[in-house]
Design an enzyme around this catalytic site. Structure first.
Site, short mmCIF file in Angstrom:
data_model
loop_
_atom_site.label_atom_id
_atom_site.label_comp_id
_atom_site.label_asym_id
_atom_site.label_seq_id
_atom_site.Cartn_x
_atom_site.Cartn_y
_atom_site.Cartn_z
N THR A 1 0.83 -1.21 0.00
CA THR A 1 0.00 0.00 0.00
C THR A 1 0.86 1.26 0.00
O THR A 1 1.97 1.26 0.53
CB THR A 1 -0.93 0.02 1.23
OG1 THR A 1 -0.13 -0.02 2.42
CG2 THR A 1 -1.86 -1.18 1.22
N SER B 1 -42.31 29.43 -9.23
CA SER B 1 -43.36 29.81 -8.28
C SER B 1 -44.57 30.40 -9.00
O SER B 1 -45.72 30.17 -8.61
CB SER B 1 -42.80 30.82 -7.26
OG SER B 1 -41.77 30.22 -6.50
N SER C 1 -33.82 23.21 -6.09
CA SER C 1 -33.39 21.80 -5.89
C SER C 1 -32.36 21.40 -6.94
O SER C 1 -32.65 20.62 -7.85
CB SER C 1 -34.60 20.86 -5.92
OG SER C 1 -35.46 21.09 -6.99
#
Length: 628
Positions: A110, A473, A540
């Site tokens: 590693t 909206s 969103s």
């Protein structure tokens, strides 16, 4: 008879002997240039696991890019990437196989650099033992401490402290004792109390496979003998029986078995078992394998269990002894190692895979993150690449688990990005949160169907998404007026309005945006359960959160409406003056400017506001709803 003699004289006997050897997985870790790759290369060379063509290639590479003045550079056997050979460092995890007369081995080499922490965690996740190397000239370094912490974190119980390059300090015992004392003091702080220290020279082969005559003051075993004798299987067999079900085996109408790898413990015919998370019980009828039925099965064996009762067990369930079952919960404290370039966002839904079971998980804001160099606990709101933090998890369904320290298979998990399918993190479960055991769903006599009948229509979420200024909206308001006039029961959840109350504590960072949508998704679900047609008007910006909102309700109850307005057009309108502030640098994290917007890929409805008026858009959505 030695292995080489057995191969030459009776290959079938060798293969049979080789098949029944035990397997040890171990990793090497430590600071850069401590000699990890050299050590593995030396073991491969000394165990005669190198073919002649590999040896010839190794000699060529050693002359070309080696660091030993033309002699064989054993590190090049392991450093397989050209970038590793050229830089003289290990970047990726390299796995190698070798065997001796007594045991088979899989070794993971590693990386030592901090930026490859995730690579080391990957290599360590399946290891039974760890070799932590120290350069005898340098002693205990920061990277030594970091890798020791990760070894402890990942629950590796068998540890060797390999004090390497003793040839460069004249094989002095006082230097070995000095390093050992320093390391023992540090190891006690992180819970490593039992380890074996071995002085060695990987390059010269001293104390690697055979005892070193140059360090006669060391009376212990050389490294390879220690690896051959490490008692790994005994640890697993002594623990309670666990078998995650990988496959429900139904080859014909007369056979139904449950197949999987025994994670720990021992099972025998006649034993009473419990299937989790359902809790149903039965007894073992047979232990079936390809060759013949077994009188018992132990950790590490792949088997099929048949039961004396017809109980419902599925892939991902866990079979345990009835008297020693694992816990079942859906909320946990955990440690998470983050693998991805994109930061962990608290509240965002990820897939969590534990054994053969996959559920949706949401990660809470980290309690803290750990500085792996100093072991300090630091405040954090999210986790970046290679960072490690302690976080609470909430799952979409209960799972059977053991704490990671007791059972890696039932306590270790990975996190997967739901859209890209990338593995983004790995973690270890600590314990179930008490609230998960104390909170239960309270059934009510008046259900969703009864409320829908009373309302005269079913509940539904109509989710408007698009850039600021796109007209979400306005269109949602016009649609609600049309539905309300017909006697439909409606409500509009508007992004700005909700931030005056429910979400007034949230800002506009990515983390806050995720939490903003999570809360609104939960409120929307409750409103649908109440029978309302709820119109949600939020930017969103992230697909993952919109998918979360969709999954909170039943199929057919969620309608995504993409109010598709190009950025240039939305900025031209700039009704609230927000784009101007964002361009001037006065408004940070503004979607479309310095924060991304991920457009829907397949919304139910797409509205092109450059080709429709708001009234036409509302009418188009109304028609779609009536037709669907």
């Amino acid at each position: 008879m030695s292995t080489s003699d057995l191969i030459a004289e009776d290959i079938e006997a060798y293969l049979l002997h080789h098949q029944h050897k035990s397997l040890l997985r171990f990793l090497t870790c430590g600071s850069v240039d401590d000699g990890k790759s050299t050590l593995i290369g030396r073991m491969l060379y000394d165990s005669k696991m190198i073919f002649e063509d590999q040896l010839a290639a190794l000699e060529v590479y050693s002359r070309k890019v080696g660091t030993q003045g033309g002699d064989i550079d054993f590190a090049l056997l392991v450093d397989g990437l050209s970038a590793e050979r050229e830089q003289g460092i290990t970047i990726d995890v390299a796995y190698r196989f070798f065997s001796t007369d007594k045991r088979k081995f899989i070794v993971a080499d590693t990386p030592g650099h901090e930026q490859y922490t995730r690579n080391m965690v990957t290599g360590a996740s399946t290891a039974d033992a760890a070799i932590i190397l120290i350069d005898a000239r340098k002693g205990v370094l920061t990277q030594t401490r970091r890798h020791s912490y990760l070894v402890s974190l990942l629950g590796i119980r068998h540890v060797v402290l390999a004090i390497n390059k003793m040839d460069l300090v004249d094989y002095r015992q006082d230097r070995f004792d000095e390093i050992l004392a320093d390391y023992r003091a540090f190891a006690a702080q992180i819970g490593i109390t039992d380890f074996t220290a071995i002085p060695m020279s990987a390059l010269k082969g001293e104390n690697v496979t055979e005892p070193s005559s140059k360090m006669a003051w060391y009376a212990g075993a050389p490294l390879l003998r220690w690896l051959e004798d490490a008692p790994v299987e005994d640890d697993l067999q002594a623990r309670p029986f666990r078998m995650p079900v990988q496959w429900v085996n139904r080859p014909d109408l007369d056979f139904r078995g449950f197949s999987g790898l025994v994670s720990s413990g021992v099972i025998r015919p006649g034993d009473s078992i419990k299937a989790l998370p359902s809790g149903r019980e039965s007894t073992v009828a047979r232990i079936v394998t390809l060759g013949a039925d077994l009188p018992e099965a132990v950790a590490g064996q792949s088997i099929t269990l048949t039961l004396n009762d017809e109980i419902d067990i599925s892939r991902g369930d866990v079979i345990a002894l009835a008297g020693q079952p694992p816990e079942v919960a859906d909320q946990f404290e955990s440690t998470i190692v983050w693998f991805d370039d994109e930061a962990l966002l608290p509240g965002r839904p990820y897939l969590m895979k534990l054994g053969a079971r996959t559920v949706t998980a949401q990660v809470a804001e980290p309690k803290y993150k750990v500085n792996v160099n100093t072991l300090e606990k630091l405040a954090a709101t999210r986790l970046e690449l290679n960072e490690i933090g302690v976080c609470n998890l909430s799952l979409s369904a209960p799972i059977a688990f053991d704490p990671y320290v007791a059972n890696k298979d039932l306590g270790g998990f990975i996190l997967i990005d739901r859209l890209s399918n990338r593995t983004v993190g790995a973690g270890m479960l600590h314990f179930a949160l008490r609230r998960s055991q104390n909170i239960h769903w309270q059934a009510m006599d008046v259900d969703k169907a009864a409320r829908a009948a009373s309302m005269g229509h079913k509940g539904r979420v109509i989710w408007f998404t698009g850039l600021s200024g796109s007209g979400k909206s306005t269109i949602a308001n016009l649609l609600e007026k049309r539905l309300h006039a017909e006697g439909r029961h409606t409500y509009v959840l508007d992004g700005d309005n909700v931030r005056h109350g429910l979400n007034r504590d949230l800002g506009f960072t990515d983390v806050d945006r995720v939490e903003n949508i999570r809360r609104v998704a939960e409120v929307s679900r409750l409103m649908v359960d109440a029978g309302l047609i709820v119109m949600v008007s939020f930017i969103s910006p992230f697909r993952a959160e919109r998918q979360l909102a969709r999954e909170r309700v039943e199929a057919g109850e969620f309608v995504e409406v993409f109010i598709d307005t190009p950025l240039a057009e939305a900025e031209r309108r700039d009704v609230k003056g927000l784009y101007a502030k964002a361009r001037a640098g006065d408004l940070k994290n503004f979607t479309g400017i310095d924060s991304p917007y991920e457009a829907p890929e397949s919304p139910e409805i797409r509205i092109d506001t450059t080709a429709m008026t708001p009234e036409q858009a509302a009418e188009a959505i109304y028609v779609w709803l009536n037709n669907n």
